[in-house]
Design an enzyme around this catalytic site. Structure first.
Site, PDB file in Angstrom:
ATOM      1  N   HIS A  98      -8.972  -6.639   3.370  1.00 54.77           N
ATOM      2  CA  HIS A  98      -8.613  -5.259   3.625  1.00 54.77           C
ATOM      3  C   HIS A  98     -10.000  -4.306   3.979  1.00 54.77           C
ATOM      4  CE1 HIS A  98      -5.183  -2.067   2.510  1.00 54.77           C
ATOM      5  NE2 HIS A  98      -5.652  -1.885   3.603  1.00 54.77           N
ATOM      6  N   ASP A 121      -0.935  -0.340  -1.332  1.00 58.38           N
ATOM      7  CA  ASP A 121      -1.953  -1.122  -2.135  1.00 58.38           C
ATOM      8  C   ASP A 121      -1.631  -1.292  -3.318  1.00 58.38           C
ATOM      9  OD1 ASP A 121      -4.170  -2.822  -2.579  1.00 58.38           O
ATOM     10  OD2 ASP A 121      -5.251  -2.196  -0.971  1.00 58.38           O
ATOM     11  N   HIS A 123      -4.393  -1.725  -5.310  1.00 61.84           N
ATOM     12  CA  HIS A 123      -5.571  -1.275  -5.672  1.00 61.84           C
ATOM     13  C   HIS A 123      -6.004   0.031  -4.720  1.00 61.84           C
ATOM     14  CE1 HIS A 123      -5.494  -5.710  -5.688  1.00 61.84           C
ATOM     15  NE2 HIS A 123      -6.093  -5.518  -7.084  1.00 61.84           N
ATOM     16  N   ASP A 125      -9.040   0.909  -3.426  1.00 69.23           N
ATOM     17  CA  ASP A 125     -10.050   0.656  -2.457  1.00 69.23           C
ATOM     18  C   ASP A 125     -10.673   1.761  -2.223  1.00 69.23           C
ATOM     19  OD1 ASP A 125      -8.811  -1.822  -2.344  1.00 69.23           O
ATOM     20  OD2 ASP A 125      -7.760  -1.631  -0.334  1.00 69.23           O
ATOM     21  N   HIS A 138     -14.003  -4.860   0.381  1.00 64.45           N
ATOM     22  CA  HIS A 138     -12.598  -4.736   0.459  1.00 64.45           C
ATOM     23  C   HIS A 138     -11.979  -3.566  -0.527  1.00 64.45           C
ATOM     24  CE1 HIS A 138     -10.125  -7.882  -2.350  1.00 64.45           C
ATOM     25  NE2 HIS A 138     -11.165  -7.494  -3.027  1.00 64.45           N
ATOM     26  N   ASP A 226      -1.088  -3.623   2.575  1.00 63.03           N
ATOM     27  CA  ASP A 226      -1.669  -4.921   1.847  1.00 63.03           C
ATOM     28  C   ASP A 226      -0.432  -5.387   1.012  1.00 63.03           C
ATOM     29  OD1 ASP A 226      -3.021  -6.530  -0.110  1.00 63.03           O
ATOM     30  OD2 ASP A 226      -4.704  -5.298  -0.299  1.00 63.03           O
ATOM     31  N   ASP A 228      -0.259  -7.141  -1.525  1.00 61.89           N
ATOM     32  CA  ASP A 228      -0.434  -7.354  -3.044  1.00 61.89           C
ATOM     33  C   ASP A 228       0.271  -5.986  -3.413  1.00 61.89           C
ATOM     34  OD1 ASP A 228      -2.502  -5.099  -3.219  1.00 61.89           O
ATOM     35  OD2 ASP A 228      -3.885  -6.640  -3.250  1.00 61.89           O
ATOM     36  N   GLU A 271      -4.208  -9.451   3.967  1.00 67.24           N
ATOM     37  CA  GLU A 271      -4.629  -9.990   2.549  1.00 67.24           C
ATOM     38  C   GLU A 271      -3.602 -11.409   2.329  1.00 67.24           C
ATOM     39  OE1 GLU A 271      -7.047  -9.891   0.627  1.00 67.24           O
ATOM     40  OE2 GLU A 271      -7.956  -7.870   0.936  1.00 67.24           O
TER      41      GLU A 271
END
Length: 298
Positions: A98, A121, A123, A125, A138, A226, A228, A271
């Protein structure tokens, strides 16, 4: 619609090898033909990623791994995205990790002066070289795009902030570092955790975001997805899986609602790590999600 497919086979941002094989795997799974059912597809190939030995990862900055090649690749990606938009095409960026989100947003920012980013995402980021706990870039692209962090990243492609903080919407975050949580609270960032999504319902969350954008006269969205964001049970083939994420159904609702809004003008899909996958479960899901999205994209 003309779709420019841009592969970015980079793992330097995550420091987990295998994610660089994502674009190749998706092509092997016939992503071009599948998307070609709905749009005219132009495969622009993969961006060149320079080779750097692992023992040199901190040679360019003491707290950020592989900084120089990440900046180089993202700068080239930014120009590729910008030229795609300038030609009237839709850039679809296939990762790779990412960290490439910074390049995509920078290219969009040069073309559109008033736009929003929907960042999907697990996360945030939104770390910087000061707050990072891993040194993995990332975890920094969105903060850098908002003007927070190291100048080599914040000034990538052109000097200055790429997207206003109030025009960034993070969906699905459930694994945030302290520095990220502090940035969210200090700047009142628009963050919808997985818990928020499950409580309110995905459709309502997206409807409210789209309503906000229209009230601000924003007619352009860069979607950065993403995989995830989805619960780790469904996506074994990704480098930083997190439990208690979105269901596949919730992810599809998100993608359909955003695509049908007619606001999305560019997209990242990142990802996928085929090396970590099990029986192509994640790769097949990625193909399904891309097929689903571009069926509704107008």
């Amino acid at each position: 619609m003309d779709i420019n497919v841009i592969g970015v086979p980079i793992f330097y941002g995550s420091d987990i090898k295998g994610v660089d094989l994502g674009p190749r795997k998706l092509r092997e799974k016939n992503v071009l033909n599948i998307l070609g059912k709905y749009h005219k597809i132009y495969d622009l190939g993969d961006l060149f990623v320079p080779s750097v030995k692992e023992n040199h990862k901190f040679s360019f900055h003491p707290k950020m791994k592989y900084l120089k090649p990440i900046v180089e690749v993202n700068t080239n990606l930014a120009h590729q995205v910008y030229t795609s938009l300038n030609s009237g095409s839709f850039p679809l960026v296939l990762g790779g990790d990412h960290s490439l989100g910074l390049g995509s947003i920078s290219g969009v920012s040069k073309y559109y002066k008033n736009f929003a980013v929907i960042w999907v995402d697990a996360h945030g980021d939104i770390n910087s070289h000061i707050t990072t706990e891993t040194g993995n870039v990332h975890g920094m692209p969105l903060a850098s795009a908002m003007g927070v962090g190291y100048e080599d990243l914040t000034d990538l492609y052109f000097h200055g902030t790429k997207v206003k903080m109030e025009n960034v919407f993070i969906i699905g975050a459930r694994d945030l570092d302290k520095g990220e949580s502090d940035l969210i609270l200090t700047n009142h960032l628009n963050v919808y955790s997985t818990q928020n999504v499950k409580e309110a319902g995905m459709k309502k969350v997206i409807t409210n975001i789209i309503k906000t954008l229209k009230e601000r006269n924003i007619s352009t969205v860069h979607l950065s997805f993403d995989i995830d964001c989805i619960d780790s049970n469904f996506v074994p083939g990704t480098g930083t899986p997190v439990k208690e994420g979105m269901t596949v159904g919730e992810a599809k609702t998100l993608l359909k609602c955003i695509a049908e809004s007619k606001l999305v003008k560019s997209m990242d899909f990142v990802e996928l790590n085929p090396v970590l996958d099990k029986d192509d479960i994640t790769s097949d899901l990625c193909i399904d999600l891309l097929d689903w999205t571009f069926k509704y994209l107008k």
